[in-house]
Design an enzyme around this catalytic site. Structure first.
Site, PDB file in Angstrom:
ATOM      1  N   LYS A   1       0.851  -1.179   0.000  1.00  0.00           N
ATOM      2  CA  LYS A   1       0.000   0.000   0.000  1.00  0.00           C
ATOM      3  C   LYS A   1       0.896   1.241   0.000  1.00  0.00           C
ATOM      4  O   LYS A   1       1.774   1.361   0.846  1.00  0.00           O
ATOM      5  CB  LYS A   1      -0.898   0.011   1.239  1.00  0.00           C
ATOM      6  CG  LYS A   1      -1.735  -1.256   1.397  1.00  0.00           C
ATOM      7  CD  LYS A   1      -2.250  -1.432   2.813  1.00  0.00           C
ATOM      8  CE  LYS A   1      -2.982  -2.752   2.982  1.00  0.00           C
ATOM      9  NZ  LYS A   1      -3.397  -3.007   4.372  1.00  0.00           N
TER      10      LYS A   1
ATOM     11  N   LYS B   1      -4.882   5.044   4.350  1.00  0.00           N
ATOM     12  CA  LYS B   1      -5.170   4.404   5.641  1.00  0.00           C
ATOM     13  C   LYS B   1      -3.937   4.421   6.535  1.00  0.00           C
ATOM     14  O   LYS B   1      -4.023   4.608   7.756  1.00  0.00           O
ATOM     15  CB  LYS B   1      -5.653   2.980   5.372  1.00  0.00           C
ATOM     16  CG  LYS B   1      -5.914   2.118   6.571  1.00  0.00           C
ATOM     17  CD  LYS B   1      -4.734   1.298   7.042  1.00  0.00           C
ATOM     18  CE  LYS B   1      -4.011   0.538   5.970  1.00  0.00           C
ATOM     19  NZ  LYS B   1      -2.894  -0.278   6.528  1.00  0.00           N
TER      20      LYS B   1
ATOM     21  N   ASN C   1       2.406   1.570  11.339  1.00  0.00           N
ATOM     22  CA  ASN C   1       2.144   2.999  11.227  1.00  0.00           C
ATOM     23  C   ASN C   1       1.658   3.578  12.552  1.00  0.00           C
ATOM     24  O   ASN C   1       2.103   4.656  12.959  1.00  0.00           O
ATOM     25  CB  ASN C   1       1.136   3.264  10.103  1.00  0.00           C
ATOM     26  CG  ASN C   1       1.759   3.010   8.741  1.00  0.00           C
ATOM     27  OD1 ASN C   1       2.490   3.823   8.214  1.00  0.00           O
ATOM     28  ND2 ASN C   1       1.484   1.832   8.169  1.00  0.00           N
TER      29      ASN C   1
END
EC number: 1.1.1.94
Length: 321
Positions: free
Chosen positions: A103, A187, A251
């Protein structure tokens, strides 16, 4: 079916483990000198899982691609264009199906990963993305989840879902490739913000972050030509639990450690993605308040508490705006 997995880090090793588990013949590739590959060759183990002996390990890129019907790529998003330079000279690429299992957006251009693949390897390449919630640590404990596969061609999407579906992962057909990629990448930025809130002991604000984050990205996706509702699906909102709340999320952990002055050494793609998102926001003349705040804190070294409180104390407005 013959599956090649390119990249032997956390997710690459999982995809090899999973593909073999559901009955495919699998080869897992790592670059020469890779510490991840060396560890797997020595023990068949990493910190997440144990690879079965049936998964063949190799550093021969040409050989592993030639072997495969389906090629899974699981590397850092920022390395994709460079990696394509190695792939482009290999034969018969258009005869294979490629699946991007990462991603991100390219910093400096803001381009989506499938766009990079098309630019470097040709528009006739069969390319899809596989994204959505779930952690390796949960999957290997037999905890199921739902994910999404998306491409420009529904038949390719359906073929790949058929190839990879199992009781462990239920797949949905993604019908909006642009929205799926933007939502999945963004995200991770919301994950950074969530970690920052945790680091400041403002975790109760994560509900507001979820609601406003999805709204912020829905506007961007619509402006770019995608379906604004895609952001409310598995690729973005559906992945929030795994990213905004889990102690497994790189993250979220990066954001929390950043606030607390700790070093976080694992890959947190959101750090790069927020740069690309700000480039896209300027291109489309659209304000992205949450992404802008994360960028200001990480890349402009603004005061985290001041910036986050300023974000949540903005002027009153209608919720749909």
């Amino acid at each position: 079916m013959k599956i090649a997995v390119l990249g032997c880090g956390r997710w690459g090793s999982f995809h090899a483990w999973y593909a073999q588990r559901i009955g495919h013949q699998v080869m897992l590739w790592g670059r020469k000198g890779s510490k991840h590959l060396a560890a797997l060759q020595a023990t068949r183990k990493n910190e997440y899982l144990t690879l079965p002996d049936a998964v063949e390990l190799t550093d021969d890129l040409a050989g592993v691609v030639a072997f495969a019907d389906i090629v899974i790529i699981s590397i850092s998003a920022q390395k994709l264009r460079e990696f394509c330079q190695q792939l482009k000279f290999l034969p018969d690429l258009t005869q294979k199906k490629f699946v991007l299992c990462m991603k991100g957006l390219e910093i400096g251009t803001g381009k989506r990963l499938t766009t990079i693949m098309a630019e470097e390897l040709g528009t006739d390449l069969k390319t899809a993305v596989w994204v959505g919630p779930g952690h390796v640590q949960d999957f290997v404990r037999e905890i199921p989840n739902c994910m999404v596969i998306a491409s420009k061609e529904m038949q390719l999407t359906k073929d790949l879902v058929t190839a990879f579906a199992s009781p462990l992962i239920r797949f949905y057909y993604g019908e909006d490739l642009l929205g799926t990629e933007i939502g999945a990448a963004a995200k991770n930025v919301m994950g950074l913000a969530a970690g920052m809130l945790d680091g400041l002991n403002y975790s109760s604000l994560k509900g507001a972050l979820m609601a406003r984050g999805t709204r912020e990205l829905s506007r961007l996706i619509e402006k770019m030509g995608g379906d604004k509702m895609t952001v409310y699906g598995l690729s973005h909102l559906g992945d929030y639990e795994a990213t905004l709340f889990s102690h497994f999320s790189h993250n979220r952990c990066f954001g929390e450690d950043f606030i607390r002055g700790k070093s976080f050494t694992k890959l947190a793609e959101g750090v790069y993605t927020v740069e690309a998102l700000m480039d896209i926001a300027r291109e489309y003349q659209l304000e992205l308040p949450i992404c802008g705040t994360v960028y200001a804190i990480i890349h402009e070294h603004k005061d985290p508490q001041e910036e986050l409180l300023k974000l949540f104390l903005r002027d009153n407005k209608a919720e749909q705006e």
